[in-house]
Design a protein around this motif. Structure first.
Motif, PDB file in Angstrom:
ATOM      1  N   GLU A   1       0.803  -1.226   0.000  1.00  0.00           N
ATOM      2  CA  GLU A   1       0.000   0.000   0.000  1.00  0.00           C
ATOM      3  C   GLU A   1       0.839   1.281   0.000  1.00  0.00           C
ATOM      4  O   GLU A   1       0.474   2.264  -0.638  1.00  0.00           O
ATOM      5  N   LEU A   2       1.954   1.260   0.734  1.00  0.00           N
ATOM      6  CA  LEU A   2       2.741   2.481   0.877  1.00  0.00           C
ATOM      7  C   LEU A   2       4.002   2.500   0.021  1.00  0.00           C
ATOM      8  O   LEU A   2       4.597   3.562  -0.177  1.00  0.00           O
ATOM      9  N   GLY A   3       4.428   1.334  -0.473  1.00  0.00           N
ATOM     10  CA  GLY A   3       5.637   1.280  -1.290  1.00  0.00           C
ATOM     11  C   GLY A   3       5.613   2.218  -2.490  1.00  0.00           C
ATOM     12  O   GLY A   3       6.557   3.006  -2.679  1.00  0.00           O
ATOM     13  N   PRO A   4       4.564   2.195  -3.314  1.00  0.00           N
ATOM     14  CA  PRO A   4       4.514   3.105  -4.459  1.00  0.00           C
ATOM     15  C   PRO A   4       4.509   4.580  -4.058  1.00  0.00           C
ATOM     16  O   PRO A   4       5.121   5.410  -4.733  1.00  0.00           O
ATOM     17  N   LEU A   5       3.829   4.893  -2.967  1.00  0.00           N
ATOM     18  CA  LEU A   5       3.809   6.277  -2.487  1.00  0.00           C
ATOM     19  C   LEU A   5       5.206   6.723  -2.074  1.00  0.00           C
ATOM     20  O   LEU A   5       5.670   7.812  -2.447  1.00  0.00           O
ATOM     21  N   VAL A   6       5.913   5.884  -1.314  1.00  0.00           N
ATOM     22  CA  VAL A   6       7.272   6.214  -0.871  1.00  0.00           C
ATOM     23  C   VAL A   6       8.195   6.370  -2.073  1.00  0.00           C
ATOM     24  O   VAL A   6       9.030   7.290  -2.113  1.00  0.00           O
ATOM     25  N   GLU A   7       8.023   5.508  -3.056  1.00  0.00           N
ATOM     26  CA  GLU A   7       8.865   5.601  -4.253  1.00  0.00           C
ATOM     27  C   GLU A   7       8.658   6.941  -4.960  1.00  0.00           C
ATOM     28  O   GLU A   7       9.619   7.575  -5.407  1.00  0.00           O
TER      29      GLU A   7
END
Length: 201
Positions: A118-124
């Protein structure tokens, strides 16, 4: 002087910070101090156990310190810590450490599958183009400050949802525990070692 932690650290340059504590709520072995604690002095013990007489102190692998006997309510102590005076430019230029497997598993790779998905793409997207841990960390901090509201009136997290994911992506309202947990997990997803440390005040 405090016993050295089990990890090695080059002598730090920076200002000295003096902190005075009193145990007020419950007996404890935990000693609270800003990083990096160097010296410790016990004040008058009010209870039957004096760490200065019957115990001593130990420092664990993370640099946390504790007494080897229980401090009772009323015990006072003073800690002197060395606060590093690194500049942002020095932190940006710092050489990247080569972390061993155990360290990576504990402080970088440890997160749930839901958090990563859920948060990996946002952090990237937040850290895209950034090449050092300092700038990545600041970008994540800036994102949380701009998109989330600090409040003690924290919305209920729906059953089955991860609290951090719900906070960052849906409610965007939370107290210090949610901000710190989100910051740590998002840093880990960016490859920056992170952990949450809490205490009493």
């Amino acid at each position: 002087p405090l016993p050295p932690p089990t990890w090695t650290l080059a002598p730090l340059k920076g200002r000295e910070l003096k902190q005075v504590f009193e145990v007020v709520g419950a007996s404890t072995v935990g000693l609270f101090a800003a990083s990096f604690p160097e010296r410790l002095k016990f004040g008058p013990p009010m209870g039957p156990v004096s760490p200065a007489r019957s115990g001593g102190v130990a420092t664990d692998s993370t640099g946390s310190i504790q007494t080897t006997s229980v401090m009772n309510i009323g015990q006072t102590y003073t800690v002197w810590s060395r606060i590093p005076d690194f500049t942002p430019d020095q932190l940006r230029a710092a050489k990247r450490e080569r972390y061993d497997k155990e360290f990576r598993e504990r402080y970088i790779e440890q997160s749930s599958a839901e958090v990563a998905a859920e948060l990996g793409p946002l952090v990237e997207s937040i850290t895209r183009g950034l090449t050092n841990d300092f700038d990545k960390t600041r970008a994540i901090q800036d994102y949380l400050e701009e998109h989330c509201l600090y409040t003690l009136d924290v919305p209920f997290t729906p059953v089955g949802r991860d609290r951090v994911v719900y906070f960052v992506k849906s409610s965007r309202r939370g107290a210090c525990d949610l901000f710190s947990s989100a910051m740590a997990l998002m840093c880990r997803l960016a490859g920056v070692p992170a952990r949450v440390a809490t205490g009493f005040n």
